[in-house]
Structures are given as C-alpha cells and as structure tokens.
Design a protein around this motif. Structure first.
Motif, mmCIF file in Angstrom:
data_model
loop_
_atom_site.group_PDB
_atom_site.id
_atom_site.type_symbol
_atom_site.label_atom_id
_atom_site.label_comp_id
_atom_site.label_asym_id
_atom_site.label_seq_id
_atom_site.Cartn_x
_atom_site.Cartn_y
_atom_site.Cartn_z
ATOM 1 N N GLU A 68 0.831 -1.201 0.000
ATOM 2 C CA GLU A 68 0.000 0.000 0.000
ATOM 3 C C GLU A 68 0.869 1.256 0.000
ATOM 4 O O GLU A 68 0.584 2.223 -0.719
ATOM 5 C CB GLU A 68 -0.926 0.012 1.224
ATOM 6 C CG GLU A 68 -1.946 -1.110 1.229
ATOM 7 C CD GLU A 68 -2.710 -1.202 2.539
ATOM 8 O OE1 GLU A 68 -3.948 -1.071 2.501
ATOM 9 O OE2 GLU A 68 -2.064 -1.399 3.598
ATOM 10 N N LEU A 69 1.922 1.226 0.808
ATOM 11 C CA LEU A 69 2.837 2.368 0.857
ATOM 12 C C LEU A 69 3.527 2.550 -0.501
ATOM 13 O O LEU A 69 3.670 3.665 -0.993
ATOM 14 C CB LEU A 69 3.891 2.171 1.953
ATOM 15 C CG LEU A 69 3.380 2.129 3.390
ATOM 16 C CD1 LEU A 69 4.522 1.809 4.350
ATOM 17 C CD2 LEU A 69 2.713 3.429 3.773
ATOM 18 N N ARG A 70 3.941 1.440 -1.089
ATOM 19 C CA ARG A 70 4.623 1.487 -2.382
ATOM 20 C C ARG A 70 3.704 2.060 -3.457
ATOM 21 O O ARG A 70 4.129 2.894 -4.268
ATOM 22 C CB ARG A 70 5.092 0.084 -2.775
ATOM 23 C CG ARG A 70 6.100 0.081 -3.903
ATOM 24 C CD ARG A 70 6.622 -1.309 -4.247
ATOM 25 N NE ARG A 70 7.123 -2.026 -3.093
ATOM 26 C CZ ARG A 70 6.660 -3.220 -2.685
ATOM 27 N NH1 ARG A 70 5.694 -3.806 -3.349
ATOM 28 N NH2 ARG A 70 7.165 -3.806 -1.640
ATOM 29 N N ALA A 71 2.449 1.641 -3.458
ATOM 30 C CA ALA A 71 1.495 2.144 -4.451
ATOM 31 C C ALA A 71 1.279 3.648 -4.299
ATOM 32 O O ALA A 71 1.257 4.388 -5.292
ATOM 33 C CB ALA A 71 0.169 1.402 -4.326
ATOM 34 N N LYS A 72 1.145 4.100 -3.073
ATOM 35 C CA LYS A 72 0.941 5.537 -2.829
ATOM 36 C C LYS A 72 2.195 6.320 -3.211
ATOM 37 O O LYS A 72 2.107 7.400 -3.817
ATOM 38 C CB LYS A 72 0.582 5.780 -1.360
ATOM 39 C CG LYS A 72 0.245 7.221 -1.064
ATOM 40 C CD LYS A 72 -1.011 7.654 -1.804
ATOM 41 C CE LYS A 72 -1.417 9.054 -1.431
ATOM 42 N NZ LYS A 72 -2.590 9.503 -2.162
ATOM 43 N N ALA A 73 3.373 5.778 -2.885
ATOM 44 C CA ALA A 73 4.628 6.447 -3.235
ATOM 45 C C ALA A 73 4.784 6.539 -4.747
ATOM 46 O O ALA A 73 5.228 7.569 -5.269
ATOM 47 C CB ALA A 73 5.806 5.709 -2.614
ATOM 48 N N ALA A 74 4.399 5.490 -5.453
ATOM 49 C CA ALA A 74 4.476 5.509 -6.920
ATOM 50 C C ALA A 74 3.538 6.571 -7.487
ATOM 51 O O ALA A 74 3.908 7.320 -8.407
ATOM 52 C CB ALA A 74 4.132 4.128 -7.476
ATOM 53 N N GLU A 75 2.359 6.664 -6.932
ATOM 54 C CA GLU A 75 1.378 7.662 -7.365
ATOM 55 C C GLU A 75 1.923 9.085 -7.169
ATOM 56 O O GLU A 75 1.833 9.930 -8.060
ATOM 57 C CB GLU A 75 0.084 7.475 -6.577
ATOM 58 C CG GLU A 75 -1.006 8.470 -6.856
ATOM 59 C CD GLU A 75 -2.179 8.317 -5.896
ATOM 60 O OE1 GLU A 75 -2.710 9.363 -5.471
ATOM 61 O OE2 GLU A 75 -2.552 7.175 -5.565
ATOM 62 N N VAL A 76 2.509 9.320 -5.994
ATOM 63 C CA VAL A 76 3.053 10.646 -5.683
ATOM 64 C C VAL A 76 4.262 10.944 -6.580
ATOM 65 O O VAL A 76 4.407 12.060 -7.095
ATOM 66 C CB VAL A 76 3.433 10.743 -4.177
ATOM 67 C CG1 VAL A 76 4.182 12.029 -3.879
ATOM 68 C CG2 VAL A 76 2.184 10.641 -3.316
ATOM 69 N N SER A 77 5.118 9.937 -6.781
ATOM 70 C CA SER A 77 6.288 10.118 -7.637
ATOM 71 C C SER A 77 5.892 10.469 -9.061
ATOM 72 O O SER A 77 6.493 11.334 -9.686
ATOM 73 C CB SER A 77 7.146 8.847 -7.652
ATOM 74 O OG SER A 77 7.730 8.640 -6.397
ATOM 75 N N ALA A 111 2.370 11.242 5.610
ATOM 76 C CA ALA A 111 3.364 12.136 5.003
ATOM 77 C C ALA A 111 3.290 12.070 3.474
ATOM 78 O O ALA A 111 3.407 13.092 2.794
ATOM 79 C CB ALA A 111 4.758 11.771 5.487
ATOM 80 N N LEU A 112 3.085 10.873 2.948
ATOM 81 C CA LEU A 112 2.927 10.727 1.490
ATOM 82 C C LEU A 112 1.699 11.477 0.998
ATOM 83 O O LEU A 112 1.743 12.168 -0.024
ATOM 84 C CB LEU A 112 2.798 9.247 1.097
ATOM 85 C CG LEU A 112 4.068 8.413 1.074
ATOM 86 C CD1 LEU A 112 3.723 6.945 0.858
ATOM 87 C CD2 LEU A 112 5.006 8.896 -0.035
ATOM 88 N N GLU A 113 0.616 11.332 1.725
ATOM 89 C CA GLU A 113 -0.642 12.003 1.326
ATOM 90 C C GLU A 113 -0.513 13.523 1.417
ATOM 91 O O GLU A 113 -1.165 14.239 0.655
ATOM 92 C CB GLU A 113 -1.797 11.501 2.184
ATOM 93 C CG GLU A 113 -2.152 10.063 1.891
ATOM 94 C CD GLU A 113 -3.149 9.465 2.861
ATOM 95 O OE1 GLU A 113 -3.371 10.031 3.962
ATOM 96 O OE2 GLU A 113 -3.719 8.407 2.532
ATOM 97 N N ALA A 114 0.335 14.003 2.313
ATOM 98 C CA ALA A 114 0.529 15.449 2.463
ATOM 99 C C ALA A 114 1.320 16.046 1.303
ATOM 100 O O ALA A 114 1.251 17.252 1.048
ATOM 101 C CB ALA A 114 1.235 15.749 3.776
ATOM 102 N N LEU A 115 2.079 15.184 0.594
ATOM 103 C CA LEU A 115 2.839 15.671 -0.544
ATOM 104 C C LEU A 115 1.889 15.939 -1.659
ATOM 105 O O LEU A 115 1.689 16.593 -2.416
ATOM 106 C CB LEU A 115 3.889 14.638 -1.003
ATOM 107 C CG LEU A 115 4.972 14.293 0.011
ATOM 108 C CD1 LEU A 115 5.857 13.179 -0.522
ATOM 109 C CD2 LEU A 115 5.838 15.502 0.336
#
Length: 115
Positions: A68-77, A111-115
């Motif tokens: 889940e973290l990886r998917a969100k990080a990929a989305e933000v990236s 923190a990811l969602e805040a980006l």
C-alpha cells in the motif's frame, strides 16, 4: 419443560452463559455466581474484555502494508514529486519503502498524502 442447572464452578459460569446466549437461550445467574446479565448484552468474560481492548487499540492505530505504501509512493512520484518521496525515505531513515517499520507505516502514509 424447564431444566435448571446449578454450577459450583464460578470460572465456568461465564462460558456456560455465553453458550446459552449463543444458542438463543437466556443466560441466568443465581446467588452463587457473580455474573449478571445486562439487558441486550451477553455476559462478558475475561477473554471478551481482552479482545475488546485489543480491538480498540487496533482501531486506534491503522497500519499499512508495504504494498500500500509502495502504491501511494508511486502515485506521488508520478505526479512529479519523486525527490520529495526520496526525502521522506531519508527522514524516516529507511533505504526503501519495504523498510518502513509497521508501527510507523500510518505516519509514513500520512506524510505521502501530504505531498
């Protein structure tokens, strides 16, 4: 036909009452027991209260799987914030997303969602 059972083992009374409630009957208690039936509630055993406390603590702190973290990080990236995601990894002192400790996964996701 009425069946009356007298139990002189207080530690088993809760289990028997829970069984009776589960079978659609009505739990009863007598003067020799310390269990009281509350209207609309089954008698609580020590195990029930432990599970309730654990459920409450689980619901208070949501954890995320590395996927889940990886998917969100990929989305933000992909939205152009790759360097910010890398900075976040540095802030959490981890080399990659799968290294984020489970107890800090909710904080990392926030923190990811805040980006």
């Amino acid at each position: 036909m009425q069946i009356t059972i007298k139990i002189d083992a207080p530690e088993l009374v809760g289990a028997v009452n829970n069984l009776a409630v589960a079978m659609g009957g009505k739990a009863t208690s007598n003067k020799n027991t310390s269990i009281k039936e509350e209207k609309g509630k089954k008698p609580e055993t020590k195990q029930d209260s432990k599970e309730t406390k654990e459920d409450k603590s689980d619901s208070q702190v949501k954890t995320f799987k590395p996927e889940e973290l990886r998917a969100k990080a990929a989305e933000v990236s992909k939205s152009g914030k790759r360097e910010e995601v890398k900075a976040l990894l540095t802030k959490f002192e981890v080399k990659n997303i799968t290294s984020v400790p489970e107890e800090r996964s909710a904080e990392f996701m926030s923190a990811l969602e805040a980006l």
